[in-house]
Design an enzyme around this catalytic site. Structure first.
Site, PDB file in Angstrom:
ATOM      1  N   GLU A  96      11.786  -4.681  -0.473  1.00 18.13           N
ATOM      2  CA  GLU A  96      12.560  -4.157   0.655  1.00 18.13           C
ATOM      3  C   GLU A  96      13.219  -5.255   1.476  1.00 18.13           C
ATOM      4  O   GLU A  96      13.993  -4.976   2.381  1.00 18.13           O
ATOM      5  CB  GLU A  96      11.640  -3.346   1.586  1.00 18.13           C
ATOM      6  CG  GLU A  96      11.096  -2.055   1.002  1.00 18.13           C
ATOM      7  CD  GLU A  96       9.809  -2.247   0.211  1.00 18.13           C
ATOM      8  OE1 GLU A  96       9.541  -3.385  -0.256  1.00 18.13           O
ATOM      9  OE2 GLU A  96       9.062  -1.259   0.049  1.00 18.13           O
ATOM     10  N   LYS A 127     -12.938  -2.377   5.730  1.00 14.98           N
ATOM     11  CA  LYS A 127     -13.449  -2.081   7.070  1.00 14.98           C
ATOM     12  C   LYS A 127     -14.943  -1.819   6.980  1.00 14.98           C
ATOM     13  O   LYS A 127     -15.380  -0.770   6.522  1.00 14.98           O
ATOM     14  CB  LYS A 127     -12.730  -0.869   7.647  1.00 14.98           C
ATOM     15  CG  LYS A 127     -13.008  -0.725   9.123  1.00 14.98           C
ATOM     16  CD  LYS A 127     -11.994   0.162   9.799  1.00 14.98           C
ATOM     17  CE  LYS A 127     -11.963  -0.157  11.288  1.00 14.98           C
ATOM     18  NZ  LYS A 127     -11.127   0.743  12.044  1.00 14.98           N
TER      19      LYS A 127
END
Ligand code: ADP
Length: 538
Positions: free
Chosen positions: A326, A433
């Site tokens: 991108e 996490k």
């Protein structure tokens, strides 16, 4: 008051014209599938790119129509890079390493009207031919002398076109010149359209001294595929400066690359860390007579510090780059500044491991749940980026969550220091996490890969009933070495808090790779339950 400047458009035909007028003598060298070398001059490139442009125009393509390429890095691909956009059409480079269904999906989604494919890829063509809706298939005979009769032969038919009287159409700089699809690590592949302006400015920017310092006297080998984000813009930049361009064709093993660098006196090569790991391994085994200023541009995935240090120890240079499909792709680069020359290689590699600072006209910020992160070198946030070569949308796919307030949300989690140096901590989907705290899979991988018996390492999260997620490490041991889980635990505990240490170490033969040669962690995640069962885990 308006500046009294010409309305001059930044377009690819300018690069092609310049190549012939100023650099007609510069060379393009390619290693063919049979390993022989073919070389020609920019004046031949010019003639052939314009013949292709004329052929496609005569075929009846209209401005903005897409032409797909399925090719390795070679001179024909370069002709397509310059010839297709110079006729006002869109060069759609298709990734040959994707699954056949994905390739067919991409070609149909882009509504490509013509496909140019090299004959070494016939097995792939057989698989996709019935699924794609192109009007013509042009075969480039690189392995054989001719294309089979049922196809258009690039040399016999296309190159018969006389491009001498070809007249460039009037091209506005903001129209599309290129199209590339993301490799779809998350969901279906998405197309990014590159404008003439984006490609031109990007080519200029990557040439700057503090970026990759591209100049006329350079001999450059892009190893990063030309089907992957325009080979990071190098073919355009090299042509703009008249560099000697050296393409490796399909031969990307360490020995073939090093022989080519040696023979053609290459001074800059460009690619992903996984390829450089094998090249550096070969350099440690055998002496090659490389250019005295030989430089590896490393990017596209996180590079282990050990790899950067080894390159420096061998006496070569490193430039580190960060980018995405991108972002055309280069957004950040890191080089050694002259004042750093007296640092030790350990210190130099600690500097170069960071992805670096934004190129001119590129703006960045880090965002987390509290808003914009301070540039303090420790607060983590997602990297947002904007600039003249950053996408503002995907082609034919809505993704409002990725394009916000004029910025593109990269999905990379970073820290930024007070001088604007960015360090990628992880991709948001790869962060682990554990009990509400983040663990960086990249930091663990880099540490593991600095162990002298470890060849490759990848760390992913596995779901944990108490801690939510915990790290699990996949290890490839170097040939003829032996290593145990306890040794690795002991090794890592010298560097990390105990709760960061992986719960499991799984020894495998190789880490699965993406089509661009990066580690494919998704595959490890998909197969996780099998691995855990094998070792009697959860
Ligand atoms: P994908 O890997 O999704 O197929 P891209 O080729 O566009 O698509 O890869 C972009 C991603 O690669 C970035 O978002 C980033 O996570 C990673 N990347 C690129 N360059 C670097 C780098 N120098 N260091 C670490 N990660 C990088």
């Amino acid at each position: 008051m308006k500046g009294l400047m010409m309305n001059y458009q930044l377009t690819i035909p300018h690069i092609l014209e310049r190549a012939n007028k100023l650099f007609y003598d510069s060379e393009v060298v390619t290693r063919k599938p049979d390993k022989s070398i073919v070389r020609y001059k920019y004046k031949d490139l010019y003639k052939r790119a314009r013949a292709l442009a004329k052929y496609l125009t005569n075929f009846g393509l209209s401005s903005g129509d897409r032409v797909a390429t399925l090719m390795y890095n070679n001179y024909i691909h370069l002709e397509a890079y310059l010839g297709i956009p110079s006729a006002g059409f869109v060069l759609h480079t298709v990734n040959i390493r994707l699954h056949e269904d994905e390739i067919a999906y991409i070609i149909n989604h882009a509504q490509d009207r013509i496909l140019i494919i090299e004959d070494t890829l016939f097995p792939l063509l057989e698989k996709i031919e019935k699924k794609i809706k192109v009007e013509q298939i042009i075969v480039v005979p690189l392995k054989e002398n001719n294309a089979p009769e049922e196809y258009i032969d690039y040399e016999a038919v296309v190159m018969k076109t006389d491009g001498k009287d070809f007249i460039y159409p009037d091209i506005q700089e903001d129209v599309a010149a290129g199209l590339c699809y993301t490799s779809g690590t998350t969901g279906k592949p998405k197309g990014v359209l590159y404008s003439h302006r984006a490609i031109s400015l990007h080519a200029l920017a990557i040439s700057l001294p503090d970026v990759s310092n591209i100049k006329f006297s350079d001999t450059i080998t892009p190893v990063v595929p030309m089907f992957h984000v325009n080979a990071w813009g190098f073919p355009f930049a090299m042509t703009m400066h008249g560099c000697k361009q050296v393409y490796p064709g399909p031969h990307l093993d360490a020995k073939s690359l090093l022989e080519l660098y040696e023979k053609e006196n290459v001074n800059l090569t460009v690619g992903v860390p996984t390829i450089w790991l094998t090249v550096v391994g070969e350099l440690e085994r055998k002496k090659y007579n490389l250019h005295k200023d030989f430089t590896f541009l490393v990017g596209g995935a996180s590079a282990p510090q050990g790899l950067i240090k080894k390159i420096l120890d061998l006496g070569y240079n490193v430039i580190h780059g960060w980018g995405m499909t991108e972002t055309t792709p280069v957004g950040l680069t890191n080089t050694l500044r002259p004042e750093m020359k007296n640092l030790s290689n350990e210190e130099k590699s600690a500097h170069l491991i960071r992805q670096g600072t934004p190129l001119p006209f590129i703006e960045i910020k880090g965002m987390n749940e509290n808003g914009e992160i301070p540039w303090d070198g420790k607060t983590m946030g997602e990297l947002y980026i904007r600039g003249p070569w950053i996408a503002s949308a995907y082609y034919g796919v809505e993704a409002p969550e990725k394009f916000m307030d004029g910025f593109f949300a990269t999905g990379d989690i970073v820290i930024i220091d007070k001088k604007g140096y960015v360090k990628i901590v992880d991709r948001s989907k790869d962060l682990i996490k554990s009990g509400g705290e983040w663990i960086s899979s990249v930091d663990l991988e880099n540490a593991l890969m600095s162990h002298n018996k470890v060849k490759e390492a990848a760390v992913i999260a596995y779901p944990h009933p108490v801690w939510q997620e915990r790290p699990i490490a996949f290890i490839v041991i170097k040939e003829e070495e032996h290593l145990t889980e306890d040794e690795l635990k002991e090794f890592l505990s010298q560097k990390f808090a105990k709760w960061w240490l992986p719960d499991y170490y799984i020894f495998i033969d190789e880490i699965p790779r993406t089509s661009a040669g990066k580690f494919l962690k998704r595959k490890l995640r998909d197969d996780l339950s099998k691995y855990l069962k094998d070792i009697g885990g959860l």
